[in-house]
Design a protein around this motif. Structure first.
Motif, short mmCIF file in Angstrom:
data_model
loop_
_atom_site.label_atom_id
_atom_site.label_comp_id
_atom_site.label_asym_id
_atom_site.label_seq_id
_atom_site.Cartn_x
_atom_site.Cartn_y
_atom_site.Cartn_z
N GLU A 38 0.85 -1.19 0.00
CA GLU A 38 0.00 0.00 0.00
C GLU A 38 0.89 1.24 0.00
OE1 GLU A 38 -3.56 2.18 2.60
OE2 GLU A 38 -2.69 0.28 3.27
N ASP A 39 0.73 2.11 -1.00
CA ASP A 39 1.56 3.31 -1.05
C ASP A 39 0.96 4.41 -0.17
OD1 ASP A 39 -0.42 4.74 -2.47
OD2 ASP A 39 0.42 4.20 -4.42
N GLY A 42 -2.69 5.38 -0.47
CA GLY A 42 -3.70 4.37 -0.18
C GLY A 42 -3.92 3.38 -1.30
N ILE A 44 -3.14 0.22 -3.79
CA ILE A 44 -2.58 -1.11 -3.57
C ILE A 44 -1.84 -1.55 -4.83
CG2 ILE A 44 -3.06 -3.49 -2.90
CD1 ILE A 44 -3.81 -1.44 -0.76
N ARG A 55 -2.08 -1.85 -10.11
CA ARG A 55 -2.30 -0.80 -9.12
C ARG A 55 -3.80 -0.64 -8.92
NH1 ARG A 55 -3.82 4.52 -8.85
NH2 ARG A 55 -2.84 5.81 -7.23
#
Length: 277
Positions: A38-39, A42, A44, A55
């Motif tokens: 999770e960046d 938010g 994934i 993504r």
């Protein structure tokens, strides 16, 4: 393993949208998920061995696929990592390292010439990278700063699968030839007794006892409980006559939730109750 054990299997014929990237029929059954991250926004990110990468945006419910397009010029991933500055690092089986701005989706590619399988960030922003050529130190732009080759008892280089931080300057390395402890200040290292010549994929510290380490073995040797002061405490293996034993001896992932040790294998998931032994 003894104690209470529960097993869970993933149904590849009926996955939901987030269970894995798209499956490439040309590489089944060898295609599997390599990472889920999770960046900072938010989103994934889900990587695979040969179906590219996805993504997923939970807010909009939309996803973008990356496979030889959208800035990602590979069809595989090996591992992923998000550093404290929000940068997404992706290594591939084509021996490339991508440094990605996950918000702008800008990809910077570096040809390493070898595969990178593990990342461990330092407080100052540099990153230790485990590879088939040893332990590498890169800056926050991906430039190589240092290289330490880890050799087995015969003098052959060991591939590094795991980088576990025991203290600020001491790392435990899981390699194709066993586990090693290295002082990064001097570059000196030694092999751990009792598990030489065995492939170590993951190393964690027990949450209830910092003297204990748990190691997963990809060489078919199950799960190892190791003491920093006593050495190998116990090995856990598959026993066909014991339904509470490991579901398989090739253990991959591991998680400690304080009461239980969870391990993943190619055949399912094990839950080991630490209290019952």
């Amino acid at each position: 393993a003894t104690g209470r054990d529960e097993r869970y299997r993933f149904d590849f014929t009926n996955p939901d949208n987030l269970s894995r990237p798209r499956t490439d029929p040309d590489c089944k059954p060898f295609d599997f998920t390599t990472f889920i991250l999770e960046d900072h926004s938010g989103a994934i990110w889900i990587g695979s061995t040969c179906s590219g990468m996805d993504r997923y945006d939970p807010k909009s419910g939309t996803s973008v696929h990356f496979k030889n397009d959208n800035g990602f010029t590979d069809n595989s991933t090996l591992n992923g990592f998000i550093s404290r500055d929000g940068v997404l690092w992706i290594s591939t089986q084509q021996n490339k390292l991508y440094r990605v701005d996950p918000v702008q989706r800008l990809f910077e590619k570096r040809n390493l010439g070898f595969s990178a399988s593990r990342f461990r960030e330092n407080p100052e922003g540099t990153v230790w990278v485990g590879s088939e050529k040893g332990l590498l130190l890169v800056d926050n732009k991906g430039q190589l700063l240092r290289k330490i080759e880890i050799k087995d008892k015969d003098g052959n280089p060991s591939r590094i699968f795991e980088i576990h931080r025991d203290s600020p300057d001491v790392l435990w390395l899981g390699t194709s030839s066993g586990a090693y402890v290295i002082d990064t200040r001097t570059g000196k290292y030694h092999a751990l007794e009792g598990i030489k010549g065995r492939g170590i994929l993951k190393i964690i510290t027990d949450q209830s006892n910092p003297d204990w380490k748990w190691m997963t073995m990809i060489s078919g040797d199950g799960l190892v409980k190791y003491s920093k002061t006593q050495g190998v405490i116990r090995r856990y293996n598959r026993n066909n006559t014991d339904s509470a034993s490991l579901i398989a001896d090739n253990t991959i992932g591991i998680l400690d939730d304080n009461d239980n040790i969870w391990t993943t294998t190619l055949d399912g998931i094990n839950r080991f109750d630490k209290k019952s032994g």
